[in-house]
Design an enzyme around this catalytic site. Structure first.
Site, PDB file in Angstrom:
ATOM      1  N   PHE A 131      23.083-106.404 -50.319  1.00  0.00           N
ATOM      2  CA  PHE A 131      22.297-105.244 -50.756  1.00  0.00           C
ATOM      3  C   PHE A 131      21.729-105.521 -52.143  1.00  0.00           C
ATOM      4  O   PHE A 131      22.478-105.807 -53.072  1.00  0.00           O
ATOM      5  CB  PHE A 131      23.138-103.969 -50.788  1.00  0.00           C
ATOM      6  N   ASP A 216      23.677-111.254 -58.141  1.00  0.00           N
ATOM      7  CA  ASP A 216      23.406-109.829 -58.309  1.00  0.00           C
ATOM      8  C   ASP A 216      24.724-109.154 -58.657  1.00  0.00           C
ATOM      9  O   ASP A 216      25.551-108.896 -57.788  1.00  0.00           O
ATOM     10  CB  ASP A 216      22.813-109.267 -57.008  1.00  0.00           C
ATOM     11  N   LYS A 245      23.624-100.451 -62.807  1.00  0.00           N
ATOM     12  CA  LYS A 245      24.674 -99.451 -62.632  1.00  0.00           C
ATOM     13  C   LYS A 245      25.487 -99.182 -63.902  1.00  0.00           C
ATOM     14  O   LYS A 245      25.021 -98.484 -64.779  1.00  0.00           O
ATOM     15  CB  LYS A 245      25.574 -99.849 -61.461  1.00  0.00           C
TER      16      LYS A 245
HETATM   17  C1  PLP Z   1      23.119-100.455 -56.383  1.00  0.00           C
HETATM   18  C2  PLP Z   1      22.785-101.869 -56.229  1.00  0.00           C
HETATM   19  C3  PLP Z   1      21.462-102.332 -56.364  1.00  0.00           C
HETATM   20  C4  PLP Z   1      20.292-101.406 -56.554  1.00  0.00           C
HETATM   21  O1  PLP Z   1      20.330-100.756 -57.786  1.00  0.00           O
HETATM   22  P1  PLP Z   1      19.350 -99.515 -58.031  1.00  0.00           P
HETATM   23  O2  PLP Z   1      19.621 -99.136 -59.452  1.00  0.00           O
HETATM   24  O3  PLP Z   1      19.724 -98.464 -57.046  1.00  0.00           O
HETATM   25  O4  PLP Z   1      17.965-100.002 -57.822  1.00  0.00           O
HETATM   26  C5  PLP Z   1      21.230-103.687 -56.274  1.00  0.00           C
HETATM   27  N1  PLP Z   1      22.240-104.554 -56.061  1.00  0.00           N
HETATM   28  C6  PLP Z   1      23.507-104.146 -55.922  1.00  0.00           C
HETATM   29  C7  PLP Z   1      24.574-105.164 -55.713  1.00  0.00           C
HETATM   30  C8  PLP Z   1      23.823-102.800 -55.982  1.00  0.00           C
HETATM   31  O5  PLP Z   1      25.093-102.397 -55.817  1.00  0.00           O
END
Ligand code: PLP
Length: 388
Positions: A131, A216, A245
């Site tokens: 994700f 990520d 986050k």
């Molecule tokens: C939440 C999340 C995203 C997306 O972040 P947003 O601030 O909602 O755009 C991307 N990568 C990971 C691993 C996430 O948990």
């Protein structure tokens, strides 16, 4: 005019509750009803709701300078950038406002790097069930099965390997490949950690084939797993790192970092109006200073252990499955039980938890959550599962 839910697009199913206040691990609605919050804005409020340290910074920086625009430096921007660079070992950084935007920046940088150094190679190997956010390109980078066929056509240039399966990654590498992109723990995928063998193997593949390793850490970064960055658990250094986050402690800010040799944007190729604004940077700098302290991270590890042990005991009592994750990013396998139904019942019982998969409950409390709050959470959950 009466405020109502009618004007808000129903892009997600929300309970019929309007929150008005939060303090630490507690959330309150207008009637004074109280919840214990183990989601914290999706692992966002790293220091809990309305922490005093951030209240101070918000008032101080808010009364001084909110932002001067992306075309100018400001004090908090430079302080935060320098601190993140020093702590991560990645020398250059680009600020954005969301995780998806930071990841877009990572992919753009990898493609630029491929154009400059690899004869135009631009293929990114991402992971099934990964994700990376909800922009068009990040939906294509993500390996979420539920998104197949949605908002077609997809953005080209992404292929998907099986997570924790090194051979499946190696099989996708070709002359057009430029990077491998993954989460150290697949968060939305249900809290699935990369094995050490996989992560070290990916670093080796990247070195052998001249590929960039993009981690990520939007969910796992900034102390969530008990280290400042999850890559520290593996002793593996990424070429590009994204954060979001928890970085802003509740304010929208994200970052994309890379080694100096990889940093190759020319002026004008990348940017954003709110990027590096002074208010968000000042708040994030206060979050980072707090979280990076050795005793703070030791406490995250200790509370993570307490939560894990408690969940394991609860699992044994009710015949459920194992606990997954690291630090304060944990998930409980509910075996045959319906996890979304348990999360909904927990909400009615005053506890906020989340179910990223049909049989998995996820826990991502404030990083400074108290032992008593962990124990209270376990007690409520025990009751909910016992009654179900
Ligand atoms: C939440 C999340 C995203 C997306 O972040 P947003 O601030 O909602 O755009 C991307 N990568 C990971 C691993 C996430 O948990």
């Amino acid at each position: 005019m009466k405020a109502s839910v009618a004007a808000v697009m129903p892009v997600t199913q929300r309970p019929e509750v309007v929150f008005v206040e939060g303090r630490g691990s507690r959330l309150y609605d207008a009637t004074g009803r109280r919840w214990l919050d183990f989601v914290q804005g999706w692992a966002v409020n790293s220091l809990g709701h309305a922490p005093e340290v951030l209240q101070r910074v918000l008032v101080e920086q808010g009364g001084r300078l909110l932002g001067a625009g992306p075309g100018f430096y400001n004090g908090p921007m430079l302080r935060l950038a320098s601190r993140l660079a020093a702590l991560s070992g990645l020398e250059q950084l680009f600020f954005a406002n969301s995780g998806a935007e930071a990841n877009e920046g990572a992919v753009k940088l990898a493609r630029k790097w491929g154009a400059v150094h690899k004869g135009g190679a631009h293929g990114i190997i991402a992971m099934e069930n990964g994700f990376h956010g909800r922009t068009l390109a990040m939906m294509s980078a993500s390996g979420k099965p539920q998104w197949r066929g949605l908002f077609e056509p997809r953005v080209p240039g992404f292929s998907h390997a099986r997570y924790n399966d090194l051979a499946s990654v190696a099989a996708l590498i070709d002359d057009n490949s430029v990077a491998i992109m993954l989460e150290p723990i697949q968060g939305e995928g249900g809290v699935v950690p990369a094995t050490a063998e996989f992560m070290c193997g990916l670093r080796r593949l990247c070195d052998e084939h001249g590929l960039l390793l993009i981690l990520d850490e939007v969910q796992t970064g900034i102390g969530r797993t008990g280290e400042l960055f999850a890559f520290e658990h593996y002793g593996v250094r990424p070429d590009i790192l994204t954060l979001g986050k928890g970085l802003g402690g509740g304010l929208p800010i994200s970052a994309m970092l890379c080694g100096e040799a990889i940093s190759c944007f020319e002026p004008g190729e990348q940017g954003g109006t709110f990027n590096g604004n002074a208010l968000a940077c000042a708040v994030a700098d206060a979050v980072l200073t707090t979280v990076a302290a050795a005793d703070f991270l030791a406490a995250v590890r200790a509370q993570g252990k307490r939560l894990r042990r408690g969940l394991e005991a609860l699992s044994a009592r009710h015949g459920l499955g194992p606990v997954h994750g690291e630090g304060l990013l944990l998930a409980l396998d509910t075996a045959g039980l319906d996890a979304p139904m348990i999360a909904a019942a927990a909400f009615e019982a005053g506890l906020i938890i989340n179910a990223p998969r049909p049989h998995r409950l996820r826990f991502m409390p404030a990083l400074n959550v108290g032992a008593n709050e962990i124990d209270e959470m376990l007690l409520i959950l025990d009751g909910v599962i016992g009654n179900g």
